[in-house]
Scaffold this active site. Sequence first.
Site, PDB file in Angstrom:
ATOM      1  N   SER A  46       1.651 -39.674 -10.923  1.00 33.63           N
ATOM      2  CA  SER A  46       1.851 -41.075 -11.297  1.00 33.63           C
ATOM      3  C   SER A  46       0.569 -41.903 -11.307  1.00 33.63           C
ATOM      4  O   SER A  46       0.531 -42.949 -11.948  1.00 33.63           O
ATOM      5  CB  SER A  46       2.849 -41.726 -10.331  1.00 33.63           C
ATOM      6  OG  SER A  46       2.404 -41.577  -8.999  1.00 33.63           O
ATOM      7  N   ASP A 345       2.222 -51.366  -5.450  1.00 37.14           N
ATOM      8  CA  ASP A 345       3.610 -51.256  -4.972  1.00 37.14           C
ATOM      9  C   ASP A 345       3.705 -50.561  -3.613  1.00 37.14           C
ATOM     10  O   ASP A 345       4.770 -50.105  -3.232  1.00 37.14           O
ATOM     11  CB  ASP A 345       4.463 -50.508  -6.005  1.00 37.14           C
ATOM     12  CG  ASP A 345       3.976 -49.076  -6.232  1.00 37.14           C
ATOM     13  OD1 ASP A 345       3.023 -48.648  -5.546  1.00 37.14           O
ATOM     14  OD2 ASP A 345       4.558 -48.380  -7.097  1.00 37.14           O
ATOM     15  N   HIS A 348       0.923 -46.939  -5.310  1.00 37.29           N
ATOM     16  CA  HIS A 348       0.100 -46.988  -6.521  1.00 37.29           C
ATOM     17  C   HIS A 348      -0.805 -48.208  -6.480  1.00 37.29           C
ATOM     18  O   HIS A 348      -0.483 -49.205  -5.841  1.00 37.29           O
ATOM     19  CB  HIS A 348       0.997 -47.019  -7.756  1.00 37.29           C
ATOM     20  CG  HIS A 348       1.954 -45.876  -7.781  1.00 37.29           C
ATOM     21  ND1 HIS A 348       3.283 -46.021  -7.457  1.00 37.29           N
ATOM     22  CD2 HIS A 348       1.766 -44.571  -8.045  1.00 37.29           C
ATOM     23  CE1 HIS A 348       3.877 -44.835  -7.542  1.00 37.29           C
ATOM     24  NE2 HIS A 348       2.975 -43.940  -7.888  1.00 37.29           N
TER      25      HIS A 348
END
Length: 389
Positions: A46, A345, A348
């Site tokens: 991610s 978040d 990330h």
Amino acid sequence: MSLNGTRGLNSYNILSFLFFKLTILLLSGAHLCHGCYPRMFIFGDSLTDTGNFLSIFGDVPMLPYGQTFFHKATGRWSDGRVFADFIAKELGMSLPVAYLNGKTAEDFLYGANFAVGGATAMNHSFFQEKGITVADPRVGFLALQIQWFKQLLTLLCPQSDCRNILESSLFLVGEIGVNDYNIPASSFSVPFDEIRTFVPHVIQAIGEGIKELIELGAKTLVVPGIIPFGCTPYYLTMFRTENNEDYDEVTGCMKWLNEFSYHHEKLLKEELNKLQRLCPEATIIHADYNGASIDIFKSAERYGFTNPLFACCGGEGRYNFTFEIPCGDERSRVCADPSRYLSWDGFHLTDRANELIVHRAFSKIIKRLDVCESSPDLKLIADSMDFEL
Ligand SMILES: *[C@@H]1O[C@H](CO)[C@@H](O)[C@H](O)[C@H]1NC(C)=O
Ligand SMILES: *[C@@H]1O[C@H](CO)[C@@H](O)[C@H](O)[C@H]1NC(C)=O
């Protein structure tokens, strides 16, 4: 020096002719461009995904992911851009398409990004054998991304051995590995001491991936390490303690978790050195995201990060991160200015943090890489027509 040869010619004709020529060159696997890489193949998770997870799952991540820069959700796990975007920018290259969003050879003119949010370095069987659940197997793992790459090669160079494509491309292998630790950690059932024993296996999986790419013909590989876990609201919340000695005096990061990330980094570097000796025909370059991040955390104020250890988006808590209310949940809140935060978040990073980390890590290795000095499109086009730029 300029593109004198193009003057006086109808630009539409040139472009359509070029596109035809580029397609032919791409299909024949010819070397398109000298002095910089015509394309990049990216593997990861991610921190690098630019749309594959969204393409698989359809509805995650949604706004506020993407609110900065793109002003819409693009599948990136950040308020804005991710590592892949900034690496392309740093090297003057065009960002390749997310693999699952491309169809034709033309879509993959600049390569492909195979990174999927949630992907692990190790095969899922490693976790299954230990009774650890991988939330959704569709996120895949590194070996699977390399299988996708091999499938793509059959589209890009059906007639040849693809050697030119492999030789002239830049391979970005990672960052990958954080989920190999996040998945067992977030199950809250595997003690971290046991997770630590996974590190050599994670490194081995990354090493095997690199070896396979080199055996296929890859020549230039950049391999980034992981970010410092002890500075993420995610791990700071998971292992929160009243013991002040666990925290770094300058950064407030958790020392033993950063030591863990550094351990991964150290073994990764040893593995890369070993592979470099085994494969002198390839250039294997380590990109130090870990060191770059630590440097930035140490001087957070100087970079304008007034809240370096807080999540910009999430639930309320010591670090404004909770496992119960993740960013994107309707109960979550978003900070007013993400550029003042390193963490988007909880795990990330923000657009600004990603930019700084890539810039810092790549400034140390840029001399070993070929940078596109002019706009890559122009150079690609010029080279394919034998112009001098
Ligand atoms: C990992 O998975 C890939 C693809 O499914 C497979 O080719 C490979 O043999 C597996 N490796 C291990 C160590 O299980
Ligand atoms: C943390 O969240 C609270 C409640 O939403 C907010 O008032 C505060 O400004 C946040 N702190 C930081 C540093 O973001």
